[in-house]
Design a protein around this motif. Structure first.
Motif: not given
Length: 383
Positions: A59-82
């Protein structure tokens, strides 16, 4: 080197008003460009892209899945998002992954890291005071760094891949800077470097001024022809398959690359490439279908016929302006999207000046008539 519609010229707050400014001035220009066209809100800084893959869900439109995370100063979570996007344009540059000659020179790979380095890590000449330095590579970085280091080093030996075997002479104006044939081997004692003419030196440091490797760690790639899930292959710095160095034929226009060509005037070319990609994604520009792979094969055959190495597939030092013109035509022609004649003439004049006056070409020039033409064009973009 500025964008076509945003002059790169000295302004009152310029950090460096010279014709060949330091990186702080280039950064100022890019930041000013982003402000002028309100791009800051469209850019996510300190964000690392971890993976890009086709969205093949039902059912997808043929797009692209992009997985990323923030590397901001002081941000220790490094939580990945998609997130899922309709298209991906790869613009990660090609000056971050050093390419060395260690694997091509017998014995050199056994030398410890402290005895060899890449020009990517070079900053100032002071650490090389009173040392014997072997520079591998005689192009832009090699030539510039050799001359700078020669001011403090005991000896500098610049090895040129294309130099005849017997080459061994000092450069004009120097008593301690030699142009040599390529390094033949490095003895495993971690000290002796042997050149093709059989002569040798005991080196304190070997510096690789040998360019960079195209690297896309977030994309499924392979060293062989693309397949088994890989969207492109990277073989000896040839990114395959790419139509006109931009579009992956089987995935066009939803996967594109901007900024791969080298030995070019970067900003104007990449701006026109981006315009072509935007036009194709919007549907305003139609890409050929079967012709794209035929064009890729024709390019490879042409390069092989003239003996051009695979690693120079994206080198456009002899064809950049013809390529720019072709891109501008695809975007609809018109003067606004074309590289101006004065810019081409200035580029050619700078190349000649560098050969004639390698020590002073940055600070002495005789193309004031071209500057006048440039500023006449700049007036068209004055706010």
């Amino acid at each position: 080197m500025g964008f076509l519609d945003f002059p790169f010229a000295a302004v009152p707050d310029s950090a460096d008003a010279r014709r060949f400014p330091r990186h702080q001035e280039v950064l100022r220009y890019i930041q000013a460009f982003a402000r002028r066209f309100h791009l800051d809100g469209l850019i996510r800084l300190r964000t690392e892209v971890l993976a890009v893959s086709k969205d093949n869900d039902e059912g997808s439109s043929g797009g692209w899945r992009v997985r990323w995370r923030r590397n901001a100063a002081g941000d220790e979570s490094e939580q990945e998002q998609e997130e899922v996007f309709d298209a991906v344009v790869v613009c990660n540059g090609h000056y971050t992954e050093p390419r060395t000659a260690a694997a091509d020179i017998p014995g050199l790979d056994a030398w410890p890291p402290g005895k060899q380095m890449h020009s990517h890590s070079y900053r100032v000449p002071a650490p090389f005071a009173d040392q014997v330095v072997v520079i591998i590579g005689a192009s832009n970085s090699g030539a510039d760094i050799s001359r700078e280091i020669a001011g403090v080093a005991r000896e500098v030996h610049m090895a040129d891949r294309s130099a005849p075997t017997a080459t061994c002479h000092t450069l004009p104006g120097y008593r301690n800077l030699w142009l040599r044939s390529m390094v033949e081997r490095a003895d495993q004692d971690g000290t002796t470097v042997v050149f093709r003419d059989g002569s040798s030196v005991r080196a304190d440091v070997v510096m690789h001024c040998t360019g960079y490797t195209y690297s896309f760690p977030f994309l499924p790639t392979t060293a062989a022809p693309a397949g088994d899930g890989a969207v492109v292959s990277v073989d000896d710095n040839r990114v395959h398959p790419l139509y006109k160095h931009v579009f992956v034929p089987q995935l066009a226009p939803r996967l594109a690359f901007v900024g791969l060509p080298f030995k070019v005037i970067p900003f104007p070319m990449f701006q026109i490439q981006a315009s072509w990609v935007a036009g194709a994604l919007s549907g305003r520009i139609q890409l050929p279908s079967e012709e794209m792979m035929e064009d890729v094969s024709a390019l490879y055959s042409e390069l092989e016929t003239v003996g051009w190495p695979v690693r120079y597939t994206h080198c456009m030092k002899h064809s950049q302006f013809e390529y720019d013109e072709w891109l501008a035509e695809q975007c609809g022609g018109g003067h606004a999207g074309r590289v101006e004649e004065w810019r081409k003439d200035m580029f050619d004049a700078a190349k000649r000046k560098k050969v004639q006056c390698p020590e002073t070409y940055r600070d002495e020039w005789d193309d004031h008539h071209l500057l006048e033409r440039a500023y006449q064009d700049f007036n068209n973009y004055s706010s």
